[in-house]
Design a protein around this motif. Sequence first.
Motif, PDB file in Angstrom:
ATOM      1  N   LEU A 165       0.872  -1.070   0.142  1.00 45.29           N
ATOM      2  CA  LEU A 165       0.058  -0.057  -0.015  1.00 45.29           C
ATOM      3  C   LEU A 165       0.720   1.232   0.154  1.00 45.29           C
ATOM      4  O   LEU A 165       0.408   2.391  -0.644  1.00 45.29           O
ATOM      5  CB  LEU A 165      -0.938  -0.142   1.066  1.00 45.29           C
ATOM      6  CG  LEU A 165      -2.134  -1.119   1.345  1.00 45.29           C
ATOM      7  CD1 LEU A 165      -2.495  -1.345   2.541  1.00 45.29           C
ATOM      8  CD2 LEU A 165      -2.952  -0.848   0.001  1.00 45.29           C
ATOM      9  N   THR A 166       2.071   1.123   0.665  1.00 46.59           N
ATOM     10  CA  THR A 166       3.009   2.400   0.575  1.00 46.59           C
ATOM     11  C   THR A 166       4.202   2.157  -0.232  1.00 46.59           C
ATOM     12  O   THR A 166       5.291   2.722  -0.158  1.00 46.59           O
ATOM     13  CB  THR A 166       3.309   2.569   1.931  1.00 46.59           C
ATOM     14  OG1 THR A 166       4.073   1.432   2.572  1.00 46.59           O
ATOM     15  CG2 THR A 166       2.306   3.080   2.997  1.00 46.59           C
ATOM     16  N   GLY A 167       4.190   1.324  -1.438  1.00 45.74           N
ATOM     17  CA  GLY A 167       5.227   1.066  -2.039  1.00 45.74           C
ATOM     18  C   GLY A 167       5.631  -0.443  -1.941  1.00 45.74           C
ATOM     19  O   GLY A 167       5.398  -0.708  -0.695  1.00 45.74           O
ATOM     20  N   ILE A 168       6.271  -1.128  -3.132  1.00 42.30           N
ATOM     21  CA  ILE A 168       6.774  -2.420  -2.855  1.00 42.30           C
ATOM     22  C   ILE A 168       8.300  -2.368  -2.724  1.00 42.30           C
ATOM     23  O   ILE A 168       8.974  -2.207  -4.004  1.00 42.30           O
ATOM     24  CB  ILE A 168       6.273  -3.510  -3.963  1.00 42.30           C
ATOM     25  CG1 ILE A 168       4.811  -3.381  -3.896  1.00 42.30           C
ATOM     26  CG2 ILE A 168       6.656  -4.708  -3.967  1.00 42.30           C
ATOM     27  CD1 ILE A 168       4.099  -4.053  -5.057  1.00 42.30           C
ATOM     28  N   ASN A 169       8.845  -2.710  -1.692  1.00 41.08           N
ATOM     29  CA  ASN A 169      10.343  -2.659  -1.414  1.00 41.08           C
ATOM     30  C   ASN A 169      11.132  -3.576  -2.514  1.00 41.08           C
ATOM     31  O   ASN A 169      12.428  -3.719  -2.477  1.00 41.08           O
ATOM     32  CB  ASN A 169      10.910  -2.509  -0.035  1.00 41.08           C
ATOM     33  CG  ASN A 169      10.574  -1.126   0.728  1.00 41.08           C
ATOM     34  OD1 ASN A 169      11.150  -0.278   0.132  1.00 41.08           O
ATOM     35  ND2 ASN A 169      10.008  -1.080   1.790  1.00 41.08           N
ATOM     36  N   SER A 170      10.686  -4.632  -2.904  1.00 42.42           N
ATOM     37  CA  SER A 170      11.190  -5.527  -3.656  1.00 42.42           C
ATOM     38  C   SER A 170      11.529  -5.356  -5.167  1.00 42.42           C
ATOM     39  O   SER A 170      12.331  -5.648  -5.650  1.00 42.42           O
ATOM     40  CB  SER A 170      10.668  -7.050  -3.586  1.00 42.42           C
ATOM     41  OG  SER A 170       9.363  -6.851  -4.318  1.00 42.42           O
ATOM     42  N   GLY A 171      10.622  -4.149  -5.579  1.00 39.60           N
ATOM     43  CA  GLY A 171      10.932  -3.511  -6.960  1.00 39.60           C
ATOM     44  C   GLY A 171       9.881  -4.574  -7.714  1.00 39.60           C
ATOM     45  O   GLY A 171       9.742  -4.207  -9.008  1.00 39.60           O
ATOM     46  N   ALA A 172       8.839  -5.215  -7.273  1.00 42.38           N
ATOM     47  CA  ALA A 172       7.730  -5.827  -7.980  1.00 42.38           C
ATOM     48  C   ALA A 172       6.836  -5.038  -8.577  1.00 42.38           C
ATOM     49  O   ALA A 172       6.057  -5.192  -9.579  1.00 42.38           O
ATOM     50  CB  ALA A 172       6.774  -6.960  -7.155  1.00 42.38           C
ATOM     51  N   ARG A 173       6.636  -3.554  -8.017  1.00 42.40           N
ATOM     52  CA  ARG A 173       5.761  -2.800  -8.542  1.00 42.40           C
ATOM     53  C   ARG A 173       6.211  -2.289 -10.033  1.00 42.40           C
ATOM     54  O   ARG A 173       7.154  -1.487  -9.780  1.00 42.40           O
ATOM     55  CB  ARG A 173       5.311  -1.690  -7.718  1.00 42.40           C
ATOM     56  CG  ARG A 173       4.676  -0.508  -8.367  1.00 42.40           C
ATOM     57  CD  ARG A 173       3.312  -0.842  -8.481  1.00 42.40           C
ATOM     58  NE  ARG A 173       2.307  -1.014  -7.266  1.00 42.40           N
ATOM     59  CZ  ARG A 173       1.439  -1.866  -7.061  1.00 42.40           C
ATOM     60  NH1 ARG A 173       1.187  -2.755  -7.995  1.00 42.40           N
ATOM     61  NH2 ARG A 173       0.858  -1.885  -5.869  1.00 42.40           N
ATOM     62  N   THR A 174       5.435  -2.164 -10.981  1.00 44.00           N
ATOM     63  CA  THR A 174       5.922  -1.827 -12.237  1.00 44.00           C
ATOM     64  C   THR A 174       5.337  -0.478 -12.481  1.00 44.00           C
ATOM     65  O   THR A 174       4.467  -0.002 -13.403  1.00 44.00           O
ATOM     66  CB  THR A 174       5.406  -2.761 -13.470  1.00 44.00           C
ATOM     67  OG1 THR A 174       4.284  -2.960 -13.386  1.00 44.00           O
ATOM     68  CG2 THR A 174       6.087  -3.952 -13.237  1.00 44.00           C
ATOM     69  N   SER A 175       5.770   0.555 -11.689  1.00 40.29           N
ATOM     70  CA  SER A 175       5.181   1.987 -11.758  1.00 40.29           C
ATOM     71  C   SER A 175       5.904   2.486 -13.103  1.00 40.29           C
ATOM     72  O   SER A 175       6.869   2.441 -13.500  1.00 40.29           O
ATOM     73  CB  SER A 175       5.532   2.635 -10.464  1.00 40.29           C
ATOM     74  OG  SER A 175       6.943   2.406 -10.015  1.00 40.29           O
ATOM     75  N   VAL A 176       5.061   3.727 -13.391  1.00 40.44           N
ATOM     76  CA  VAL A 176       5.370   4.400 -14.756  1.00 40.44           C
ATOM     77  C   VAL A 176       6.737   5.123 -14.629  1.00 40.44           C
ATOM     78  O   VAL A 176       7.548   5.465 -15.637  1.00 40.44           O
ATOM     79  CB  VAL A 176       4.396   5.568 -14.734  1.00 40.44           C
ATOM     80  CG1 VAL A 176       3.097   4.805 -15.187  1.00 40.44           C
ATOM     81  CG2 VAL A 176       4.146   6.618 -13.808  1.00 40.44           C
ATOM     82  N   ASP A 177       7.392   5.216 -13.534  1.00 42.94           N
ATOM     83  CA  ASP A 177       8.795   5.810 -13.479  1.00 42.94           C
ATOM     84  C   ASP A 177       9.766   4.813 -13.917  1.00 42.94           C
ATOM     85  O   ASP A 177      10.819   5.232 -14.199  1.00 42.94           O
ATOM     86  CB  ASP A 177       9.177   6.371 -11.835  1.00 42.94           C
ATOM     87  CG  ASP A 177       9.121   5.176 -10.891  1.00 42.94           C
ATOM     88  OD1 ASP A 177       8.010   4.402 -10.906  1.00 42.94           O
ATOM     89  OD2 ASP A 177       9.927   5.046 -10.170  1.00 42.94           O
TER      90      ASP A 177
END
Length: 543
Positions: A232-244
């Motif tokens: 909910l506050t970001g994924i520290n493993s890097g799994a989130r494919t956010s637009v940045d």
Amino acid sequence: MAVELTRRNVLALGAAAMLPSIPAGPAGPRREHHRVVIVGSGYGGAIAAYRLAEAGVRSLVLERGRRWPVLPGGDTFPPFLAPDRRSSWFTPTPVYPGMPPVVYRPYAGLFERVRGDGMDVITGAGVGGLSLVDGVMLQPDGDVFSRVMPSGVDYQELADVHYPRVRARIGAQRIPDDVLANRRYAPTRLFLDQAARAGLPTARLDEACDWSVVRDELAGTAVPAASIGEYLTGINSGARTSVDRNYLAWAEASGLAEVRPLHVVTDIAAAAQGRYEIRARQITEDGVPVADLVLTADALILAAGSMGTTRLLVRARETGALPRLTDEIGRHWGNNGLRLYLRALIPSPTGPYQGGPTSVAITRWADPARAVTVEFGPAPFPVETHAMPLPGIGLCEPAGHFRYDPLTDDTRLTWPSTADAAAQAAIRDTLQTLVAGTPTPGPHPPATGIPVLDGLLSAAAAAPYGLLDMNALEPYTFHPLGGAVLDRACDLFGRVHDHPGLYVLDASLIPGSTAACNPALTVAALVERCLDTLIPTDAGTVF
């Protein structure tokens, strides 16, 4: 003329009243001219920067928040149940509902809570915007879509072209069978099983998530984050494919897009020769002013989200900076029919550290007038609670509007509580149907040792059906939509009426609802659709 730290500019910084002032240098603010300035780096801003770069057009992206690079140590983002100063945008305490209270030194953190009359809005701050923390890519049903969107937007075109394009570029995927079978995802399977027993239709959701990284988490070769409910506050493993990490990164790699973090836009106005003026303040992560900037641009793209974009436009109209803006600016706003519930007394174990991110939902769309989606939102509960967070999304009326108060120099949202009554009823009915499928109540939630969580769990256990309506405790939404709506304030491609070179490319374009679905995919697809027209027709002529 120097940009002074007036009350007007302080209010435009959100909660940045604590930012110290610095005198302007002898030369005053820094002045620059750019072909295109983009305000905001979330879905809309990132896609605009990439598509412009693809067409050979230079742009400058201004983002109020900091960069959030995922680092090997796995400590980029703050834990949800152990918040720190990274959790909020220049407030001394967390603003995200349900976080434990703590006091810290204000910082350029992830979330801002914009207070309104009848509704508060949780917005994001950071390079990548809300894509850093929210990645559900749910495509609406066509019949439901046609109830909420202007008739000039062709759903079939979005379904054939733009929805698939966005999913491919962001890397949205559904939870794989092997991940779903893992013990961490037992509560996800339980939710699906209970919905099936209740006769409710379900679906796996496209999610902006690299599930191979989640596999690494489960195997112990990556920092545990999503797999223990910390998303909910970001994924520290890097799994989130956010637009940045996709659209915006590709734009920067081209050399044609410059991204400037920690640049807070305070004012927009008309400039000479049909250009636009943008006033901004560069700050440090601690909020210390670094420089004032006055930029001019041939084209100005507002992509600061519904709250950021709309407030800038309403204020510019009411102060005379852009006096020809239509009265449609600041209207047709909605909360996307979002309602958050906490369900307690579930008979089967729901597990501690429920595996995420959100990957499944009940999709009750057969009746377009009462369409509703209820998702399972896994939580990082530290112990077994026999509880589940269940966000629901329905259809609302776009009845919210923004007013500018010249006495406080503030632009504030007003939301009538009845505007989402139909959504509330449809969500409540679906949840009660779900609970009725498992009629034997489970045990009372044990103490977790976290007072705010224990209070919510006890309240849920005491509520009818074991369902706590968290928005009845405090009205808020994570899905602000509207304020500069297509075919009203703008044309069908985001051009602001009577203002050549001024564009809106974000959630402000949508009249209050994304058809009982999370907004991210539809916002991104609409921006792609708009740019398919804007770039060939306006690049080289308007800017």
